[in-house]
Design a protein around this motif. Structure first.
Motif, PDB file in Angstrom:
ATOM      1  N   GLU A   1      29.042  41.351  59.743  1.00 38.84           N
ATOM      2  CA  GLU A   1      29.832  40.897  58.594  1.00 38.84           C
ATOM      3  C   GLU A   1      28.969  40.385  57.466  1.00 38.84           C
ATOM      4  O   GLU A   1      29.235  40.664  56.300  1.00 38.84           O
ATOM      5  N   ARG A   2      27.950  39.623  57.804  1.00 37.50           N
ATOM      6  CA  ARG A   2      27.084  39.029  56.795  1.00 37.50           C
ATOM      7  C   ARG A   2      25.634  39.378  57.078  1.00 37.50           C
ATOM      8  O   ARG A   2      25.205  39.395  58.226  1.00 37.50           O
ATOM      9  N   LEU A   3      24.915  39.631  56.005  1.00 41.40           N
ATOM     10  CA  LEU A   3      23.469  39.779  56.059  1.00 41.40           C
ATOM     11  C   LEU A   3      22.897  38.808  55.040  1.00 41.40           C
ATOM     12  O   LEU A   3      23.638  38.203  54.249  1.00 41.40           O
ATOM     13  N   TYR A   4      21.568  38.687  55.013  1.00 37.45           N
ATOM     14  CA  TYR A   4      20.941  37.671  54.173  1.00 37.45           C
ATOM     15  C   TYR A   4      19.714  38.232  53.465  1.00 37.45           C
ATOM     16  O   TYR A   4      19.031  39.111  53.979  1.00 37.45           O
ATOM     17  N   HIS A   5      19.468  37.687  52.268  1.00 36.19           N
ATOM     18  CA  HIS A   5      18.293  38.088  51.493  1.00 36.19           C
ATOM     19  C   HIS A   5      17.635  36.840  50.937  1.00 36.19           C
ATOM     20  O   HIS A   5      18.246  36.103  50.169  1.00 36.19           O
ATOM     21  N   GLY A   6      16.386  36.615  51.340  1.00 36.04           N
ATOM     22  CA  GLY A   6      15.631  35.472  50.847  1.00 36.04           C
ATOM     23  C   GLY A   6      14.780  35.863  49.667  1.00 36.04           C
ATOM     24  O   GLY A   6      14.198  36.942  49.626  1.00 36.04           O
TER      25      GLY A   6
ATOM     26  N   VAL B   1      15.547  30.628  47.935  1.00 31.80           N
ATOM     27  CA  VAL B   1      17.004  30.696  47.929  1.00 31.80           C
ATOM     28  C   VAL B   1      17.400  31.868  48.821  1.00 31.80           C
ATOM     29  O   VAL B   1      16.817  32.953  48.724  1.00 31.80           O
ATOM     30  N   VAL B   2      18.378  31.643  49.689  1.00 33.61           N
ATOM     31  CA  VAL B   2      18.865  32.697  50.569  1.00 33.61           C
ATOM     32  C   VAL B   2      20.263  33.090  50.110  1.00 33.61           C
ATOM     33  O   VAL B   2      21.164  32.260  50.061  1.00 33.61           O
ATOM     34  N   PHE B   3      20.410  34.351  49.750  1.00 39.01           N
ATOM     35  CA  PHE B   3      21.716  34.899  49.374  1.00 39.01           C
ATOM     36  C   PHE B   3      22.419  35.423  50.624  1.00 39.01           C
ATOM     37  O   PHE B   3      21.787  36.047  51.480  1.00 39.01           O
TER      38      PHE B   3
ATOM     39  N   PRO C   1      26.220  42.285  42.436  1.00 32.51           N
ATOM     40  CA  PRO C   1      26.409  40.824  42.420  1.00 32.51           C
ATOM     41  C   PRO C   1      27.698  40.360  43.099  1.00 32.51           C
ATOM     42  O   PRO C   1      27.732  39.284  43.695  1.00 32.51           O
ATOM     43  N   GLY C   2      28.757  41.143  43.046  1.00 30.99           N
ATOM     44  CA  GLY C   2      30.033  40.750  43.646  1.00 30.99           C
ATOM     45  C   GLY C   2      29.982  40.589  45.154  1.00 30.99           C
ATOM     46  O   GLY C   2      30.872  39.961  45.731  1.00 30.99           O
ATOM     47  N   TYR C   3      28.967  41.137  45.805  1.00 32.02           N
ATOM     48  CA  TYR C   3      28.836  41.018  47.246  1.00 32.02           C
ATOM     49  C   TYR C   3      27.875  39.883  47.646  1.00 32.02           C
ATOM     50  O   TYR C   3      27.600  39.698  48.832  1.00 32.02           O
ATOM     51  N   LEU C   4      27.375  39.159  46.664  1.00 31.72           N
ATOM     52  CA  LEU C   4      26.342  38.142  46.911  1.00 31.72           C
ATOM     53  C   LEU C   4      26.865  36.733  46.676  1.00 31.72           C
ATOM     54  O   LEU C   4      27.565  36.472  45.688  1.00 31.72           O
ATOM     55  N   THR C   5      26.458  35.835  47.545  1.00 30.80           N
ATOM     56  CA  THR C   5      26.718  34.399  47.378  1.00 30.80           C
ATOM     57  C   THR C   5      25.400  33.683  47.544  1.00 30.80           C
ATOM     58  O   THR C   5      24.775  33.799  48.617  1.00 30.80           O
ATOM     59  N   PRO C   6      24.927  32.971  46.509  1.00 31.87           N
ATOM     60  CA  PRO C   6      23.654  32.252  46.661  1.00 31.87           C
ATOM     61  C   PRO C   6      23.827  31.032  47.551  1.00 31.87           C
ATOM     62  O   PRO C   6      24.860  30.369  47.530  1.00 31.87           O
ATOM     63  N   GLY C   7      22.829  30.768  48.352  1.00 27.34           N
ATOM     64  CA  GLY C   7      22.803  29.575  49.195  1.00 27.34           C
ATOM     65  C   GLY C   7      21.836  28.574  48.628  1.00 27.34           C
ATOM     66  O   GLY C   7      21.563  28.559  47.422  1.00 27.34           O
ATOM     67  N   ARG C   8      21.270  27.787  49.509  1.00 29.44           N
ATOM     68  CA  ARG C   8      20.297  26.758  49.081  1.00 29.44           C
ATOM     69  C   ARG C   8      18.892  27.223  49.298  1.00 29.44           C
ATOM     70  O   ARG C   8      18.573  27.971  50.127  1.00 29.44           O
TER      71      ARG C   8
END
Length: 181
Positions: free
Chosen positions: A95-100, A143-145, A174-181
């Motif tokens: 469901e989710r993947l991540y990009h640092g 930052v991890v998206f 961009p619509g599929y991305l949520t920035p984290g901390r």
């Protein structure tokens, strides 16, 4: 082989197999494979050191196998800027993947999304910790998206999973991305 030497050889191998094989006289096949003996000669290293880097690389960047001709061969698992066909089948992502990434790239990514640049694919991680490590490689704040991979797949985007578990896709809007901390 000490850690510093291992990292240095890993970087040289990456450059030779992913970006500049011709510079060392190497000729990868369509799938990116090079005879191990050719790489050893080009880099002037012995097989034990190469095997140490392949086995000890924390990101498992390289694959070694015996080819159909009986010759040992090596390739990078992903990240090529040269033309290669890795032969990876499409895969259903989690469901989710991540990009640092570095904090300096956040505004650009929010505006334009993730693009492969000079590589074949965008690289995504299956977990936050790996993405954070990848993002930290250039130093500075990370930052991890979070990537909504399930929505991307439903919308027709194709994913592949490399031999070392890195998820690959052509781009992430961009619509599929949520920035984290």
């Amino acid at each position: 082989m000490d850690h510093r030497s291992m990292v240095g050889l890993s970087k040289r191998m990456s450059r030779a197999l992913r970006h500049e094989p011709a510079r060392l006289g190497l000729i990868p096949d369509r799938a990116g494979w090079v005879p191990v003996d050719d790489l050893l000669a080009a880099l002037r290293v012995d097989r034990a050191d190469l095997d140490t880097v392949v086995a000890g690389n924390d990101k498992q960047r390289f694959a070694v196998e015996r080819g159909p001709d009986g010759i040992d061969r090596i390739r990078a698992n992903q990240g090529h800027s040269i033309p290669v066909e890795l032969g990876l089948p499409p895969a259903v992502p989690p469901e989710r993947l991540y990009h640092g990434t570095g904090a300096d790239a956040v505004d650009s990514i929010r505006a334009d999304g993730l693009h492969r640049g000079g590589r074949h694919h965008v690289h995504l991680s299956a977990d936050v910790e790996t993405a954070r490590r990848v993002g930290a490689r250039r130093g500075g704040a990370v930052v991890v998206f979070t990537v909504d991979a399930a929505a991307m797949a439903r919308d027709g985007h194709v994913f592949h999973r490399s031999a070392n578990g890195v998820w690959l896709t052509d781009a992430v809007s961009p619509g599929y991305l949520t920035p984290g901390r």
